[in-house]
Design a protein around this motif. Structure first.
Motif, mmCIF file in Angstrom:
data_model
loop_
_atom_site.group_PDB
_atom_site.id
_atom_site.type_symbol
_atom_site.label_atom_id
_atom_site.label_comp_id
_atom_site.label_asym_id
_atom_site.label_seq_id
_atom_site.Cartn_x
_atom_site.Cartn_y
_atom_site.Cartn_z
ATOM 1 N N LYS A 7 0.823 -1.214 0.000
ATOM 2 C CA LYS A 7 0.000 0.000 0.000
ATOM 3 C C LYS A 7 0.854 1.260 0.000
ATOM 4 N N GLU A 8 1.973 1.229 0.726
ATOM 5 C CA GLU A 8 2.843 2.405 0.815
ATOM 6 C C GLU A 8 3.449 2.761 -0.534
ATOM 7 N N GLY A 9 3.822 1.758 -1.320
ATOM 8 C CA GLY A 9 4.374 2.013 -2.641
ATOM 9 C C GLY A 9 5.815 2.495 -2.666
ATOM 10 N N ASN A 10 6.466 2.574 -1.526
ATOM 11 C CA ASN A 10 7.862 2.999 -1.480
ATOM 12 C C ASN A 10 8.756 1.756 -1.521
ATOM 13 N N ASP A 11 8.949 1.237 -2.735
ATOM 14 C CA ASP A 11 9.631 -0.045 -2.888
ATOM 15 C C ASP A 11 11.059 -0.044 -2.360
ATOM 16 N N LYS A 12 11.818 0.996 -2.609
ATOM 17 C CA LYS A 12 13.209 1.003 -2.154
ATOM 18 C C LYS A 12 13.289 0.988 -0.632
ATOM 19 N N GLU A 13 12.541 1.853 0.011
ATOM 20 C CA GLU A 13 12.555 1.902 1.483
ATOM 21 C C GLU A 13 12.068 0.595 2.089
ATOM 22 N N ASN A 14 11.086 -0.036 1.446
ATOM 23 C CA ASN A 14 10.511 -1.281 1.946
ATOM 24 C C ASN A 14 11.195 -2.532 1.408
ATOM 25 N N LEU A 15 12.213 -2.341 0.577
ATOM 26 C CA LEU A 15 13.037 -3.435 0.043
ATOM 27 C C LEU A 15 12.289 -4.376 -0.895
ATOM 28 N N VAL A 16 11.268 -3.853 -1.594
ATOM 29 C CA VAL A 16 10.558 -4.641 -2.611
ATOM 30 C C VAL A 16 11.413 -4.602 -3.876
ATOM 31 N N VAL A 17 11.961 -5.739 -4.262
ATOM 32 C CA VAL A 17 12.876 -5.768 -5.410
ATOM 33 C C VAL A 17 12.177 -6.024 -6.741
ATOM 34 N N TYR A 18 10.953 -6.586 -6.680
ATOM 35 C CA TYR A 18 10.259 -6.877 -7.933
ATOM 36 C C TYR A 18 8.766 -7.034 -7.664
ATOM 37 N N THR B 296 22.927 -2.582 -0.538
ATOM 38 C CA THR B 296 23.729 -3.153 -1.621
ATOM 39 C C THR B 296 23.006 -4.344 -2.238
ATOM 40 N N THR B 297 22.460 -5.205 -1.389
ATOM 41 C CA THR B 297 21.695 -6.358 -1.879
ATOM 42 C C THR B 297 20.518 -5.890 -2.725
ATOM 43 N N TYR B 298 19.808 -4.861 -2.254
ATOM 44 C CA TYR B 298 18.657 -4.322 -2.974
ATOM 45 C C TYR B 298 19.056 -3.856 -4.374
ATOM 46 N N GLU B 299 20.134 -3.081 -4.465
ATOM 47 C CA GLU B 299 20.582 -2.557 -5.762
ATOM 48 C C GLU B 299 20.957 -3.693 -6.714
ATOM 49 N N LYS B 300 21.688 -4.662 -6.228
ATOM 50 C CA LYS B 300 22.117 -5.794 -7.064
ATOM 51 C C LYS B 300 20.914 -6.593 -7.567
ATOM 52 N N LEU B 301 19.988 -6.914 -6.655
ATOM 53 C CA LEU B 301 18.864 -7.764 -7.050
ATOM 54 C C LEU B 301 17.835 -7.031 -7.898
ATOM 55 N N THR B 302 17.605 -5.759 -7.637
ATOM 56 C CA THR B 302 16.680 -4.993 -8.479
ATOM 57 C C THR B 302 17.149 -5.014 -9.920
ATOM 58 N N LYS B 303 18.438 -4.805 -10.112
ATOM 59 C CA LYS B 303 19.014 -4.851 -11.465
ATOM 60 C C LYS B 303 18.888 -6.259 -12.067
#
Length: 163
Positions: free
Chosen positions: A31-42, A151-158
């Motif tokens: 609901k929040e939609g803030n994927d980076k802050e909430n660590l939603v990678v996909y 770092t994990t978030y950036e790697k996996l999002t890509k």
């Protein structure tokens, strides 16, 4: 007893008591939609992939249906298919980024089975390497995670975009 400083736990502890009665972490995150802050990678059609804030190993993700259900048999067929398509996509992305030697993939359904969030099912995908369970947990009751979540978030999002 030895002390291991883990300042990132303070956020979890302070937020845990703020959660409204009956609210769901997995529903709130979407609901929040803030994927980076909430660590939603996909985000998929019927499910999404989120980093575990307290990972067993670097790259530990959870695949979560959008719909709030407490058990696998309550999923509609399309939800079930998307959930497990994202499990497969998670394995491929984790292989691309971390080259693990194996995986633990599973669900804890119900409190007795170890579910931390028992009202909303999710699939854990944990990359494994030979020797990742070393003496630290046994001798000092400590798990060493070698990478920060950003770092994990950036790697996996890509990697999810490329997979």
């Amino acid at each position: 007893m030895k002390v291991l400083w883990a300042p990132w736990r303070a956020t979890y502890v302070s937020n845990a008591s703020k959660n409204k009665q009956g609210s769901c972490l997995f529903c709130d995150v979407i609901k929040e939609g803030n994927d980076k802050e909430n660590l939603v990678v996909y985000r998929g059609e019927k499910a999404y992939v989120i980093l575990n804030k307290f990972p067993y190993n670097p790259g530990h993700v959870m695949v979560v249906p959008y719909r709030h259900v407490s058990s696998i048999e309550l999923l509609e067929e399309d939800e079930y298919l998307d959930l497990f398509k994202l499990v497969k996509k998670s394995v491929l992305a984790l292989k691309r980024v971390y080259s693990p030697e194996g995986f633990n993939i599973g669900m804890n359904i119900g409190r007795t089975a170890g579910a931390g969030i028992e009202s909303h099912i999710h699939v854990h995908v944990v990359p494994r390497w030979n020797g990742d369970a070393n003496f630290m947990p046994i001798i000092s009751n400590t798990k060493v995670i070698s990478e920060i979540l950003d770092t994990t978030y950036e790697k996996l999002t890509k990697a999810f975009k490329e997979t």
